[in-house]
Design a protein around this motif. Sequence first.
Motif, short mmCIF file in Angstrom:
data_model
loop_
_atom_site.label_atom_id
_atom_site.label_comp_id
_atom_site.label_asym_id
_atom_site.label_seq_id
_atom_site.Cartn_x
_atom_site.Cartn_y
_atom_site.Cartn_z
N ASN A 10 14.58 -8.30 -31.33
CA ASN A 10 14.50 -8.79 -32.70
C ASN A 10 15.82 -8.65 -33.44
OD1 ASN A 10 11.77 -9.67 -32.92
ND2 ASN A 10 11.10 -7.54 -32.98
N ALA A 11 16.61 -7.65 -33.06
CA ALA A 11 17.88 -7.42 -33.74
C ALA A 11 18.85 -8.59 -33.56
CB ALA A 11 18.52 -6.13 -33.24
N VAL A 12 18.83 -9.21 -32.39
CA VAL A 12 19.70 -10.37 -32.19
C VAL A 12 19.01 -11.65 -32.63
CG1 VAL A 12 21.15 -9.38 -30.39
CG2 VAL A 12 19.02 -10.46 -29.74
N ARG A 13 17.67 -11.68 -32.53
CA ARG A 13 16.95 -12.88 -32.96
C ARG A 13 17.11 -13.13 -34.45
NH1 ARG A 13 11.63 -14.13 -34.47
NH2 ARG A 13 10.89 -12.00 -34.20
N HIS A 14 17.19 -12.05 -35.23
CA HIS A 14 17.31 -12.18 -36.68
C HIS A 14 18.76 -12.10 -37.17
CE1 HIS A 14 13.09 -12.35 -37.60
NE2 HIS A 14 12.83 -11.22 -36.96
N ALA A 15 19.70 -11.83 -36.29
CA ALA A 15 21.10 -11.69 -36.71
C ALA A 15 21.70 -13.05 -37.07
CB ALA A 15 21.91 -11.04 -35.60
N PRO A 16 22.51 -13.13 -38.12
CA PRO A 16 23.18 -14.39 -38.46
C PRO A 16 24.10 -14.85 -37.33
CG PRO A 16 23.35 -12.80 -40.26
CD PRO A 16 22.82 -12.05 -39.07
N ARG A 17 24.19 -16.14 -37.16
CA ARG A 17 25.04 -16.68 -36.10
C ARG A 17 26.49 -16.25 -36.25
NH1 ARG A 17 22.93 -22.94 -35.09
NH2 ARG A 17 20.79 -22.38 -34.41
N GLU A 56 4.92 -7.64 -38.65
CA GLU A 56 5.74 -8.84 -38.61
C GLU A 56 7.19 -8.47 -38.91
OE1 GLU A 56 4.65 -11.68 -41.56
OE2 GLU A 56 4.57 -10.21 -43.20
N THR A 57 8.11 -9.26 -38.41
CA THR A 57 9.52 -8.99 -38.64
C THR A 57 10.11 -10.09 -39.53
OG1 THR A 57 10.19 -10.20 -36.63
CG2 THR A 57 9.79 -7.82 -36.42
N ARG A 58 11.08 -9.69 -40.35
CA ARG A 58 11.75 -10.66 -41.22
C ARG A 58 13.22 -10.30 -41.31
NH1 ARG A 58 12.62 -8.33 -46.17
NH2 ARG A 58 11.43 -6.43 -46.64
N PRO A 59 14.08 -11.31 -41.42
CA PRO A 59 15.52 -11.04 -41.47
C PRO A 59 15.93 -10.35 -42.76
CG PRO A 59 15.09 -13.36 -41.86
CD PRO A 59 13.78 -12.75 -41.47
N LEU A 60 16.99 -9.56 -42.67
CA LEU A 60 17.58 -8.91 -43.83
C LEU A 60 18.95 -9.53 -44.12
CD1 LEU A 60 16.91 -5.14 -42.99
CD2 LEU A 60 15.74 -6.52 -44.72
N PRO A 61 19.39 -9.49 -45.36
CA PRO A 61 20.76 -9.94 -45.67
C PRO A 61 21.75 -9.06 -44.91
CG PRO A 61 19.46 -9.64 -47.68
CD PRO A 61 18.66 -9.04 -46.56
N VAL A 62 22.72 -9.68 -44.27
CA VAL A 62 23.65 -8.94 -43.42
C VAL A 62 25.08 -9.32 -43.76
CG1 VAL A 62 24.44 -8.60 -41.05
CG2 VAL A 62 22.00 -8.76 -41.52
N GLU A 63 25.93 -8.31 -43.84
CA GLU A 63 27.36 -8.54 -44.00
C GLU A 63 27.92 -8.92 -42.63
OE1 GLU A 63 30.89 -9.26 -44.80
OE2 GLU A 63 29.71 -8.56 -46.53
N THR A 81 -1.32 -6.88 -30.21
CA THR A 81 -1.01 -6.44 -31.57
C THR A 81 0.45 -6.65 -31.97
OG1 THR A 81 -0.48 -4.18 -30.86
CG2 THR A 81 -2.79 -4.66 -31.40
N ARG A 82 1.29 -7.09 -31.05
CA ARG A 82 2.72 -7.22 -31.35
C ARG A 82 2.97 -8.43 -32.25
NH1 ARG A 82 5.92 -9.00 -25.93
NH2 ARG A 82 7.56 -8.13 -27.23
N PRO A 83 4.08 -8.47 -32.96
CA PRO A 83 4.38 -9.60 -33.84
C PRO A 83 4.79 -10.85 -33.08
CG PRO A 83 6.19 -8.04 -33.87
CD PRO A 83 5.10 -7.39 -33.06
N GLU A 84 4.71 -11.98 -33.74
CA GLU A 84 5.24 -13.21 -33.16
C GLU A 84 6.76 -13.19 -33.22
OE1 GLU A 84 3.66 -15.23 -31.51
OE2 GLU A 84 1.63 -15.48 -32.24
N PRO A 85 7.45 -13.90 -32.31
CA PRO A 85 6.90 -14.80 -31.29
C PRO A 85 6.45 -14.10 -30.00
CG PRO A 85 9.27 -14.85 -31.20
CD PRO A 85 8.94 -13.95 -32.35
N GLY A 86 6.63 -12.78 -29.94
CA GLY A 86 6.26 -12.06 -28.73
C GLY A 86 4.78 -12.11 -28.43
N PRO A 111 -6.67 -13.30 -23.91
CA PRO A 111 -5.94 -12.66 -25.01
C PRO A 111 -6.61 -12.91 -26.35
CG PRO A 111 -4.82 -14.66 -24.34
CD PRO A 111 -5.97 -14.47 -23.38
N VAL A 112 -6.58 -11.91 -27.20
CA VAL A 112 -7.05 -12.02 -28.58
C VAL A 112 -5.90 -11.56 -29.47
CG1 VAL A 112 -8.75 -11.27 -30.27
CG2 VAL A 112 -9.41 -11.49 -27.86
N LEU A 113 -5.34 -12.48 -30.25
CA LEU A 113 -4.14 -12.17 -31.02
C LEU A 113 -4.49 -11.59 -32.39
CD1 LEU A 113 -2.88 -13.81 -28.76
CD2 LEU A 113 -1.38 -14.89 -30.44
N LEU A 114 -3.96 -10.39 -32.64
CA LEU A 114 -4.08 -9.75 -33.94
C LEU A 114 -2.78 -8.99 -34.22
CD1 LEU A 114 -6.15 -9.11 -36.31
CD2 LEU A 114 -6.51 -6.92 -35.14
#
Length: 237
Positions: A57-64, A34-41, A7-12, A27-30
Amino acid sequence: MVRVLVTRPEPGASRTARRLEALGFQPVLLPLTETRPLPVETSIGADAIAVAVTSANAVRHAPRALIASLAELPCHAVGKRTAEACRAAGFLVVTEGPGDAEALADLIAGGVAGKAIVYLCGLVRFQAFEQRLTAAGVDVQPIETYDTTGMDYSDADVVARLSGRPVEAALLYSAKASAALVSLIARPALRQLFEKTQFLTLSARVAGPLEGIAGQAIGIASQPEEDALLALLSQPR
């Protein structure tokens, strides 16, 4: 072959599916969230002396640019998977925590009392980590890099993903996913697919929403990490 709902979100989700296949499960994927990036200062206060991360996810979605500005600070990750994500993102000195956010807070509080740390996190999160650090005199500066939202499935979508067949076990990684699964089970068209499902959860908090499902088997991992969660699959059902 035992069918296991992921039940976890992708890519996990896909990563977990590969692990299950290697262990001899189907495995049965459902994904229920889902996670999505937020605008970040990307600028931070100059007084921060360390970084804390309780979700990969916090580092995966963080701006470079944000990661680059923090990379030389000591980074405290909640557990193995998050530590790996922090190193891959570019942090130079990463300390792997005990796998539990509250335990991580207790572990680092003494060394940063009276000082400021940056906390890379999601918009939706468990507050105990920040509360424990704040109580210990730490100035926690949260930077929300992502949001977690629910997935909307029709009855037909769920039946198709499950091939119309019951699943023997379901892996649950968040309380939000557990609550979403409870809502699916409440639908008359789907109830029979989960009548004999064993619900395996990452922690007691994740198991909380499932308590209202009478007569169902609920397992809780000995540690809040995937290895301990998957170990529950080998226990007698």
